[in-house]
Design a protein around this motif. Structure first.
Motif, PDB file in Angstrom:
ATOM      1  N   PRO A   1      -2.860   5.620   4.380  1.00  0.00           N
ATOM      2  CA  PRO A   1      -3.901   4.993   3.556  1.00  0.00           C
ATOM      3  C   PRO A   1      -4.842   4.155   4.407  1.00  0.00           C
ATOM      4  O   PRO A   1      -4.409   3.283   5.141  1.00  0.00           O
ATOM      5  CB  PRO A   1      -3.091   4.122   2.586  1.00  0.00           C
ATOM      6  CG  PRO A   1      -1.752   4.761   2.524  1.00  0.00           C
ATOM      7  CD  PRO A   1      -1.516   5.328   3.893  1.00  0.00           C
TER       8      PRO A   1
ATOM      9  N   THR B   1      -7.598   1.413   4.461  1.00  0.00           N
ATOM     10  CA  THR B   1      -8.078   0.407   3.531  1.00  0.00           C
ATOM     11  C   THR B   1      -8.752  -0.744   4.250  1.00  0.00           C
ATOM     12  O   THR B   1      -8.702  -0.860   5.466  1.00  0.00           O
ATOM     13  CB  THR B   1      -6.904  -0.170   2.702  1.00  0.00           C
ATOM     14  OG1 THR B   1      -6.061  -0.925   3.572  1.00  0.00           O
ATOM     15  CG2 THR B   1      -6.094   0.942   2.080  1.00  0.00           C
TER      16      THR B   1
ATOM     17  N   SER C   1      -4.192  -7.682  -5.445  1.00  0.00           N
ATOM     18  CA  SER C   1      -3.604  -6.730  -4.498  1.00  0.00           C
ATOM     19  C   SER C   1      -3.712  -7.238  -3.070  1.00  0.00           C
ATOM     20  O   SER C   1      -2.792  -7.071  -2.260  1.00  0.00           O
ATOM     21  CB  SER C   1      -4.289  -5.369  -4.622  1.00  0.00           C
ATOM     22  OG  SER C   1      -4.091  -4.815  -5.911  1.00  0.00           O
TER      23      SER C   1
ATOM     24  N   THR D   1     -10.819   3.513   0.858  1.00  0.00           N
ATOM     25  CA  THR D   1      -9.446   3.954   1.079  1.00  0.00           C
ATOM     26  C   THR D   1      -9.409   5.470   0.928  1.00  0.00           C
ATOM     27  O   THR D   1      -9.883   6.004  -0.073  1.00  0.00           O
ATOM     28  CB  THR D   1      -8.487   3.320   0.057  1.00  0.00           C
ATOM     29  OG1 THR D   1      -8.563   1.906   0.164  1.00  0.00           O
ATOM     30  CG2 THR D   1      -7.062   3.757   0.318  1.00  0.00           C
TER      31      THR D   1
ATOM     32  N   THR E   1      -5.833  -2.863   5.957  1.00  0.00           N
ATOM     33  CA  THR E   1      -4.734  -2.124   6.534  1.00  0.00           C
ATOM     34  C   THR E   1      -4.163  -2.904   7.705  1.00  0.00           C
ATOM     35  O   THR E   1      -4.889  -3.331   8.580  1.00  0.00           O
ATOM     36  CB  THR E   1      -5.203  -0.744   7.007  1.00  0.00           C
ATOM     37  OG1 THR E   1      -5.796  -0.073   5.901  1.00  0.00           O
ATOM     38  CG2 THR E   1      -4.043   0.082   7.525  1.00  0.00           C
TER      39      THR E   1
ATOM     40  N   ALA F   1       0.820  -1.214   0.000  1.00  0.00           N
ATOM     41  CA  ALA F   1       0.000   0.000   0.000  1.00  0.00           C
ATOM     42  C   ALA F   1       0.853   1.263   0.000  1.00  0.00           C
ATOM     43  O   ALA F   1       0.355   2.347  -0.314  1.00  0.00           O
ATOM     44  CB  ALA F   1      -0.926   0.010   1.211  1.00  0.00           C
TER      45      ALA F   1
ATOM     46  N   ARG G   1      -0.556  -7.823  -0.395  1.00  0.00           N
ATOM     47  CA  ARG G   1      -0.496  -7.127   0.882  1.00  0.00           C
ATOM     48  C   ARG G   1      -0.445  -8.086   2.057  1.00  0.00           C
ATOM     49  O   ARG G   1       0.066  -7.745   3.124  1.00  0.00           O
ATOM     50  CB  ARG G   1      -1.696  -6.197   1.034  1.00  0.00           C
ATOM     51  CG  ARG G   1      -1.721  -5.080   0.015  1.00  0.00           C
ATOM     52  CD  ARG G   1      -2.725  -4.042   0.391  1.00  0.00           C
ATOM     53  NE  ARG G   1      -2.412  -3.481   1.687  1.00  0.00           N
ATOM     54  CZ  ARG G   1      -3.221  -2.678   2.358  1.00  0.00           C
ATOM     55  NH1 ARG G   1      -4.385  -2.364   1.848  1.00  0.00           N
ATOM     56  NH2 ARG G   1      -2.875  -2.205   3.530  1.00  0.00           N
TER      57      ARG G   1
ATOM     58  N   LEU H   1      -4.745   1.828  -4.777  1.00  0.00           N
ATOM     59  CA  LEU H   1      -4.479   0.400  -4.878  1.00  0.00           C
ATOM     60  C   LEU H   1      -5.801  -0.308  -5.149  1.00  0.00           C
ATOM     61  O   LEU H   1      -6.754  -0.164  -4.374  1.00  0.00           O
ATOM     62  CB  LEU H   1      -3.860  -0.109  -3.580  1.00  0.00           C
ATOM     63  CG  LEU H   1      -3.263  -1.507  -3.588  1.00  0.00           C
ATOM     64  CD1 LEU H   1      -2.086  -1.592  -4.543  1.00  0.00           C
ATOM     65  CD2 LEU H   1      -2.815  -1.887  -2.178  1.00  0.00           C
TER      66      LEU H   1
END
Length: 777
Positions: free
Chosen positions: A560, A562, A422, A459, A565, A94, A426, A416
């Motif tokens: 960020p 998300t 993705s 996000t 996160t 991220a 992450r 992202l």
């Protein structure tokens, strides 16, 4: 020896013609030639001499800097056992605006150690101008300057901007054990307004703290601009003394300084939009604000806002969803922007953007419910929006519509995608180039309108503006196949360098999208930011006078935010703290003791059943998700069992399953019907109910991808029965569930099913696996 000169091969699979290194388009087919520069992590040793070709594809530009001359071919992927060492890069995906990402590995057959050399893509680079030679040394690139080298020539606004970015990175990098990378002058580079790391270095046994950061910043004090010299000196003193005790508090302090400097900056914003059906679609499911073809400027307009929405393809009513989202968000923010000022709290602005997205989501979701839309019939949309306020740009998004930041120094994707690929990166399970090769890698994990907002995680982030730049918002009709990366320099950058017309640029980008892609609707919003800055004459030291009033929690809002996160997220759920006074003594009635004994007995019975359930789900006993005392409790409505079901056991096992094929459940919400959970669906066990012959297992659907993969779209099962949607409650017989031999769910899959009203896991749990951010109540 012209034939021996290094060449760059065309990425077009039907062409692959060799081209001179300096060409931007293929001589044979005019395909853009991507120049993928890589940084070889070789522990300070020289990989080879400049001009050498490694593995018949990687051209050595200089020490550690390579060029992939065959970009059409996938690089060699790292071995699975090496992924643990690469995990900081993956977990910090991220933050790829600042942290380079894993491209692949280079195995040298003549290497005495036999170790693979890690290749990082998009390292910090500096483009050289006016070079026309065709030799290897003529490539218009070199490593970007070190922060300590570029510091003295920067404005006070940029100097604080650089420190602000480092402060943001401190906690995420500390959580991954690589914060010492921010203290190494060789690794901390600057690419125009951006701080970018050359590579990550693992911390020693003792991780550095903020006092070490203060000592590193002390090296910059001598060349700090006059307006911030005393301010920076006081920050360094506070860091070393421990008065600033968290990265978030440091960000808040720097925000105060940037707000004062921002008063000496005059921004001019111009926005142009364009939306088109495209050559292959019957109707346009995209939408934008301002309306397509508009050009607005601030000033004279008091505010500026750009929004792009892409109705989910294949979902009936996608155009309705995208337009409804635009209408709702524009109305929500119209009232809010009237109160915005240069001193508005960043956390408040970010929360407002998320609230607007949630309101749009609920409007679409409610309409789906009212029209009894289920599964693929539910309308949905992606979202990306940009809101410039004072010296900052605020960006929020859901789905795979993107925002790009274009400066004189490069083109950077700042959002992202909310897709499966993705998420895999992450969570540390694959490099991005490997993840996108997997089935359904582009399937969305969230979009507006697919479920209630309590399961939506937009996000949101912000960026400091200290030079002229462009933010490009677009749907995937343009961004697919890297069209933005291919054409930004020739088509978008002239807005800055040659004062190009923003509306003409949207027309050109639309033409590129329709001619080069042509498979989807296209929507574009170009946000041109012009900045005029004058150095202030007064010092900023006064902003530190009230340092103790800055709580650490206020600053984290600009990281960020998300759906996945990790533990250093600022979007933490508020915990419920008891305000009652302590009780000195309690007399327990006999009846209560009897009830407690019965409760314990019931718990033992439930425990024995739970052991069989955990064995079926293959959840280790040591897992925090296998122990209900270590995990967040289920709501009381679940743990107490169904009304009138005397004798039925209920389980608080935190059991989560992920389907590995299409599975038929009985939907219990509404009228009981049979429905399908596609491959990859995530469900949480709520309770069980015993019968004479078997046990019913009741579950709630936590996650189903918003866009079905092509293979699923052709499934006969899906065609016959409706699909489940997130939030549905279902049941299935225990014997059938056990016979499916479901795989052991990954911890991050389990984390997707945290109840909204449950406490967050402990810090120890968060340190092992990331959890999704919890939406605001």
């Amino acid at each position: 020896m012209e034939n021996d000169a290094p060449t760059l091969y065309c990425p077009n699979e039907l062409c692959q013609a060799p081209n001179p290194l300096t060409h931007k388009f293929c001589l044979r087919c005019s395909t853009p030639l991507p120049k993928r520069f890589l940084w070889a992590v070789a522990d300070g040793q020289s990989v080879a001499n400049a001009g050498e070709l490694l593995a018949d594809r990687y051209l050595v530009i200089s020490k550690g800097l390579l060029l992939d001359t065959k970009p059409a071919f996938l690089p060699q992927a790292p071995n699975v056992e090496h992924l643990q060492a690469l995990r900081p890069y993956l977990r910090l995906f991220a933050y790829r605006l600042h942290v380079p990402q894993v491209y692949g590995v280079l195995g040298l057959t003549d290497s005495s150690s036999g170790k693979e050399i890690l290749l990082l893509e998009k390292p910090p680079l500096s483009v050289l101008e006016n070079t026309a030679l065709l030799s290897t040394a003529s490539l218009e690139v070199q490593l970007a300057s070190e922060l300590t080298t570029a510091w003295s020539s920067a404005t006070s606004m940029r100097q604080l901007n650089w420190l602000w970015q480092i402060a943001h990175l401190w906690q995420p990098l500390s959580s991954e054990g690589v914060s010492s990378s921010l203290l190494n002058p060789e690794l901390v580079r600057v690419e125009g307004p951006l701080v970018r790391l050359l590579e990550l270095r693992h911390d020693n046994q003792t991780s550095p703290g903020l006092p070490e950061l203060g000592e590193f910043w002390q090296q910059l004090q001598g060349n700090a601009k006059g307006a911030i010299a005393e301010f920076l000196s006081e920050i360094c003193r506070s860091l070393i003394a421990g008065d600033i005790h968290s990265g978030e508090q440091l960000v808040a302090v720097l925000d105060r300084g940037l707000a004062q400097l921002g008063q000496h900056q005059t921004p001019v914003i111009k926005i142009a939009t364009k939306s088109d059906t495209g050559p292959s679609r019957q109707r346009n499911e995209d939408a934008c604000y301002p309306p397509s073809g508009s050009v607005i400027s601030k000033p004279p307009q008091p505010t500026a806002l750009a929004i792009v929405c892409d109705g989910i393809g294949g979902h009936e009513g996608g155009n309705v969803a995208s337009n409804l989202a635009i209408e709702t968000i524009q109305q929500q923010l119209q009232d809010l922007t009237k109160a915005f000022s240069d001193h508005t709290d960043p956390a408040t602005l970010l929360a407002d953007l998320e609230s607007a997205a949630a309101a749009a989501n609920d409007k679409i979701s409610q309409r789906n419910d009212n029209e009894h839309r289920q599964g693929r019939q539910r309308m949905g949309t992606t979202l990306v929006m940009a809101l410039p306020i004072a010296h900052e740009m605020y960006i929020a998004h859901v789905g795979d519509s993107r925002a790009y930041w274009i400066t004189r120094h490069g083109c950077y994707q700042v959002t992202l995608d909310d897709d499966v690929a993705s998420r895999e990166v992450r969570l540390g399970y694959a490099t991005y180039r490997d993840a996108v090769q997997q089935g359904a890698s582009g399937s969305l994990v969230q979009a507006l309108g697919m479920s209630a907002s309590n399961s939506l995680h937009p996000t949101s982030q912000r960026f400091i503006l200290d030079e002229d730049c462009i933010f490009l918002l677009c749907s995937d009709g343009l961004s697919d196949f890297d069209r933005v990366e291919q054409y930004w320099e020739t088509e978008i950058l002239p807005i800055i360098t040659e004062k190009g017309n923003v509306l003409n640029v949207t027309d050109k980008l639309l033409e590129i999208a329709n001619n080069q892609n042509g498979h989807d609707n296209v929507t574009i919003a170009v946000v041109h930011c012009q900045v005029q800055y004058s150095e202030p004459k007064s010092s900023l030291k006064t902003v530190l006078a009230d340092l103790s009033t800055i709580p650490a929690a206020t600053a984290a809002q600009s990281q960020p935010r998300t759906a996945l996160t990790p533990e250093y997220s600022q979007n933490q759920k508020t915990r419920v703290v008891s305000t009652s006074k302590p009780v000195k003594g309690i007399k327990v009635p006999l009846q209560l003791l009897v009830i407690l004994l019965l409760f314990v007995a019931g718990g033992i019975v439930g425990y024995l059943w739970r052991q069989e359930l955990l064995a079926m789900l293959k959840i280790p006993q040591s897992s925090p998700f296998a122990n209900p005392t270590d995990a967040a409790p289920l709501p009381s409505a679940v743990t107490s069992g169904p009304q009138g079901s005397s004798g039925n056991s209920s389980v608080n096992a935190k059991g989560v399953i992920q389907t590995n094929s299409e599975i038929e459940f009985i939907r219990t919400t509404g009228s009981p019907t049979q429905a399908i959970a596609p491959n990859g669906s995530v469900l949480q066990i709520l309770k069980t109910q015993n019968t004479d012959k078997d046990t019913w297992v009741y579950l709630r659907v936590c996650s189903i991808v918003a866009k079905a993969s092509p293979s699923n779209s052709q499934s006969t099962s899906v065609a016959k029965k409706p699909l489940l949607t997130p939030g549905d409650e279902v049941r299935i017989l225990f014997s059938k569930l056990k016979s499916l031999n479901l795989p052991n769910p990954k911890p991050e899959v389990v984390s997707l099913c945290q109840p909204q009203d449950a406490s967050l896991p402990t810090v120890e749990e968060l340190a092992t696996e990331p959890k999704p951010a919890v939406p605001k109540q």
